[in-house]
Design an enzyme around this catalytic site. Structure first.
Site, PDB file in Angstrom:
ATOM      1  N   ARG A 161      -3.643  25.481 -26.712  1.00 47.05           N
ATOM      2  CA  ARG A 161      -2.858  26.700 -26.487  1.00 47.05           C
ATOM      3  C   ARG A 161      -1.450  26.554 -27.075  1.00 47.05           C
ATOM      4  NH1 ARG A 161      -2.286  31.103 -22.437  1.00 47.05           N
ATOM      5  NH2 ARG A 161      -0.323  30.844 -21.336  1.00 47.05           N
ATOM      6  N   HIS A 186       4.311  34.739 -20.081  1.00 48.51           N
ATOM      7  CA  HIS A 186       5.494  34.053 -19.548  1.00 48.51           C
ATOM      8  C   HIS A 186       6.552  35.064 -19.123  1.00 48.51           C
ATOM      9  CE1 HIS A 186       4.433  30.194 -22.012  1.00 48.51           C
ATOM     10  NE2 HIS A 186       3.776  30.251 -20.869  1.00 48.51           N
ATOM     11  N   LYS A 238      -5.932  30.605 -13.668  1.00 51.82           N
ATOM     12  CA  LYS A 238      -4.637  30.227 -13.104  1.00 51.82           C
ATOM     13  C   LYS A 238      -3.963  31.382 -12.371  1.00 51.82           C
ATOM     14  CE  LYS A 238      -0.144  28.257 -14.185  1.00 51.82           C
ATOM     15  NZ  LYS A 238       0.712  27.662 -15.204  1.00 51.82           N
ATOM     16  N   ARG A 246      -6.013  29.423 -22.073  1.00 50.64           N
ATOM     17  CA  ARG A 246      -6.122  28.133 -21.407  1.00 50.64           C
ATOM     18  C   ARG A 246      -7.541  27.588 -21.534  1.00 50.64           C
ATOM     19  NH1 ARG A 246      -3.165  31.414 -18.106  1.00 50.64           N
ATOM     20  NH2 ARG A 246      -1.004  30.747 -17.817  1.00 50.64           N
ATOM     21  N   TYR A 266       7.722  25.841 -23.769  1.00 54.78           N
ATOM     22  CA  TYR A 266       6.293  25.544 -23.653  1.00 54.78           C
ATOM     23  C   TYR A 266       5.713  25.057 -24.981  1.00 54.78           C
ATOM     24  CZ  TYR A 266       1.322  26.291 -22.626  1.00 54.78           C
ATOM     25  OH  TYR A 266      -0.026  26.124 -22.454  1.00 54.78           O
ATOM     26  N   HIS A 269      -3.921  21.413 -22.881  1.00 51.69           N
ATOM     27  CA  HIS A 269      -2.912  22.447 -23.159  1.00 51.69           C
ATOM     28  C   HIS A 269      -2.451  22.416 -24.616  1.00 51.69           C
ATOM     29  CE1 HIS A 269      -1.917  24.700 -19.570  1.00 51.69           C
ATOM     30  NE2 HIS A 269      -2.043  23.602 -18.854  1.00 51.69           N
TER      31      HIS A 269
END
Length: 188
Positions: A139, A162, A70, A46, A171, A136
């Site tokens: 990534r 994930h 995060k 990230r 994603y 984002h």
């Protein structure tokens, strides 16, 4: 920064020519900004974790540890040989010292902010005609191209942390792309 509806509102950069165009554009503007983009699409972390790296975290290392903002989890990040070489070249070019921020702000002894990273990426994306780009996207671009090369969703799921392969595919925008491609030639 424009209001988005989460990280799913931005897309990976799928077109390798667009990636090269962004690199070329950023190289003309700033070594730091170019390297931010280059490292971001090659390491898969990230932006909030990327911008907090110091030279000593990555110089001459095969891997580094990042405490993810995060999740709070400590994560081991592999630095492949090509990226290690790019890191060394960048550090030498910028004349950075061991305790310096890898992406220093021009406003004193601190790293660039997430907002500044967004501005850098958004400006470059607009220049090459891309929309739906945000922090984002770095990534997601890493994930998209990793998946295209390996087709290993389980490993990518692990890299991203994930909970399910479907989350990882969504994603990086694979589900939407696959649906679109499968319907492209569908006729009854």
């Amino acid at each position: 920064m424009p209001k988005k509806t989460g990280s799913n509102a931005v897309q990976p950069i799928r077109d390798k020519e667009k990636i090269q165009a962004i690199k070329k554009y950023l190289m003309k503007k700033s070594q730091r900004d170019h390297f931010l983009f280059h490292m971001g699409i090659n390491i898969g972390i990230r932006i909030s974790d990327l911008i907090q790296l110091k030279v000593c975290d990555v110089k001459g290392k095969r891997f580094t540890y990042v405490k993810e903002q995060k999740t709070g989890n400590k994560k081991k990040i592999t630095i492949n040989p090509s990226l290690r070489d790019a890191i060394e070249d960048y550090i030498d070019l910028m004349e950075l010292e061991s305790e310096d921020w890898l992406f220093p702000s021009r406003k004193g002894d601190k790293h660039i902010t997430r907002v500044q990273a967004y501005r850098i990426l958004n400006d470059a994306a607009k220049h090459v005609g891309l929309e739906e780009i945000g922090t984002h996207s770095l990534r997601k671009t890493f994930g998209y191209h990793y998946y295209q090369k390996t087709k290993d969703v389980a490993m990518l799921q692990e890299i991203f942390g994930h909970s399910a392969p479907s989350i990882t595919l969504r994603y990086i925008g694979i589900n939407d792309e696959m649906i679109g491609e499968s319907l492209e030639d569908f006729v009854l």
